[in-house]
Design an enzyme around this catalytic site. Structure first.
Site, PDB file in Angstrom:
ATOM      1  N   GLN A  32      -0.732  49.068 -26.557  1.00  0.00           N
ATOM      2  CA  GLN A  32      -0.434  48.273 -28.053  1.00  0.00           C
ATOM      3  C   GLN A  32       0.399  47.103 -28.382  1.00  0.00           C
ATOM      4  OE1 GLN A  32       2.161  51.229 -30.095  1.00  0.00           O
ATOM      5  NE2 GLN A  32      -0.273  51.739 -30.605  1.00  0.00           N
ATOM      6  N   TYR A  79       5.969  51.292 -39.251  1.00  0.00           N
ATOM      7  CA  TYR A  79       6.447  50.295 -38.950  1.00  0.00           C
ATOM      8  C   TYR A  79       5.762  48.623 -39.142  1.00  0.00           C
ATOM      9  CZ  TYR A  79       7.603  53.206 -34.855  1.00  0.00           C
ATOM     10  OH  TYR A  79       8.279  54.585 -34.400  1.00  0.00           O
TER      11      TYR A  79
END
Length: 432
Positions: free
Chosen positions: A111, A194
């Site tokens: 990720q 994020y």
């Protein structure tokens, strides 16, 4: 307690089915979701303890493992001892892990992650980068807290990123490094407030250039980053994680804006034909509150925009994919609305739908059986049950997290393995 024998019925037969993911065949649909653990001590290079953690979950029957959020650059982290994927040393550390995980029959995706405006200015990597805390706009995040350092997200106002194309190239570089490290694919972290999520959300992104303003512009960074990752890997080895309800790290738009933004985003993502789209449901456990002036009194209120993520968005991916499989063109899909495919049609898309967020194995099994999703990702359940799939198959009790502090670090005075690699297997002899 006597364990069920191998001849006993499987309690999660649908979760245990193999899944074709692009050109990969997963042995089941039970996925280890990304979960920050901050055990890459003393640096940001994966170590032997990290290797043990991931191998435990491969032995425990996972079909696919997502790494914890893995940083694409020195600039942009709020967590200490979090692994990265920008250097050769990090590649070497990850390569040991991918080879060991593969030896136990499990696939592994990396990720790729950038924290953006919630980066901590005093984090070692952030300081070494020699750059300010970055964000879409000069808007500080409210709510949340840093786990190991002083302050809270929002005590520093981010510096707007002058040229977001530099971010695209950082993700491209990280995708190349992940390939060198032996991963089976990569996932774009486009969730949880994020950096990519910050660009999507107009409460965090108030730019007036090509990267902000309209829905199309706010979605641009996520789409361009995904394209760069696909350039490296091909679409069959790239996935993306999104959390439309927001809440965490001070993101979240009114429901009409959320629906408009994510409908467009998912439609455009679908045209890129990634391997999967991971939809994160609203989870009150991770709900942030922010200060709001209500009638002259400042009160803390929940930040998220809760709505039924699967009911609203899963069909966007599946309906478009079904029509394309039946010979419809993208131009036709942009035309008048067409009827949805038959309710019992299996997902014909190269793009699978995964769900994440407060699931139990039984609920995941039912959603797969009902053809709502193709697979399910678990975070906390895999943390405290290294053999989650084996336990679920046999209907064995699931363990619980001993102390939530251990999610992000070992408590003071404890070994780094505490709350990390010391959770027991129900049947050590029954694992590979």
């Amino acid at each position: 307690m006597a364990l069920a024998t191998n001849s006993s019925p499987n309690h999660v037969p649908h979760l245990s089915e193999p899944l074709q993911l692009g050109d990969l065949t997963l042995r089941n649909r039970n996925i280890v979701a990304s979960a920050l653990r901050n055990r890459s001590v003393p640096t940001n290079v994966p170590n032997d303890l990290n290797l043990e953690y991931y191998v435990q979950r491969a032995k425990g029957g996972a079909g696919l493992i997502m790494t914890e959020g893995t940083l694409v650059s020195q600039q942009g982290t709020e967590w200490p001892h979090n692994p990265g994927i920008w250097s050769e040393e990090q590649v070497a550390g990850w390569k040991k892990i991918t080879e060991a995980v593969h030896a136990h029959g499990t696939h592994m995706f990396c990720q790729l992650w950038h924290t953006g405006r919630v980066s901590h200015p005093d984090m070692e990597e952030q300081k070494r980068a020699g750059k300010p805390v970055p964000g879409p706009s000069s808007i500080a995040a409210r709510g949340g807290r840093f786990r190991q350092l002083f302050g809270a997200p929002g005590y520093v106002t981010p510096t707007p990123i002058e040229d977001p194309w530099t971010i695209v190239e950082e993700f491209r570089h990280a995708a190349n490094m992940a390939k060198k490290a032996g991963f089976d694919g990569v996932e774009l972290h486009s969730a949880s407030g994020y950096l990519i999520h910050q660009f999507l959300d107009h409460t965090a992104n108030q730019r007036t250039d090509m990267w902000g303003g309209s829905v199309e512009n706010r979605c641009r960074l996520g789409l361009e980053v995904l394209k760069a990752m696909i350039d490296v890997w091909g679409p069959a080895r790239v996935g993306i994680k999104i959390s439309p309800c927001g809440g965490y790290n001070d993101v979240g738009m009114p429901l009409p804006d959320t629906l408009h933004t994510y409908t467009y985003y998912l439609t455009q993502l679908g045209t890129l034909k990634p391997a999967y789209i991971q939809l994160v449901r609203h989870n009150p456990r991770f709900e942030a509150t922010v200060p709001v002036d209500i009638g002259g009194t400042v009160q803390r209120v929940p930040r998220a925009t809760p709505h039924d993520v699967l009911a609203v968005y899963a069909g966007i991916v599946r309906t478009r994919a079904a029509h394309l499989a039946r010979g419809r063109t993208e131009a036709q899909l942009r035309g008048p609305a067409m009827p949805a495919p038959a309710a019992d049609a299996r997902n014909p898309s190269p793009t699978r739908v995964f769900v994440n967020g407060g699931l139990t194995p039984a609920e995941a099994d039912a959603l797969i059986a009902e053809d709502v999703v193709d697979g399910a990702a678990f975070a906390t359940l895999w943390i405290c049950n290294p053999d989650l799939q084996r336990r679920a198959e046999r209907g064995l009790p699931l363990g619980k997290i001993v102390d939530y502090v251990t999610l992000y670090a070992a408590p003071e005075g404890k070994d780094l393995s505490y709350g990390y690699t010391d959770y027991p297997f129900a049947d050590p002899d029954g694992c590979e």
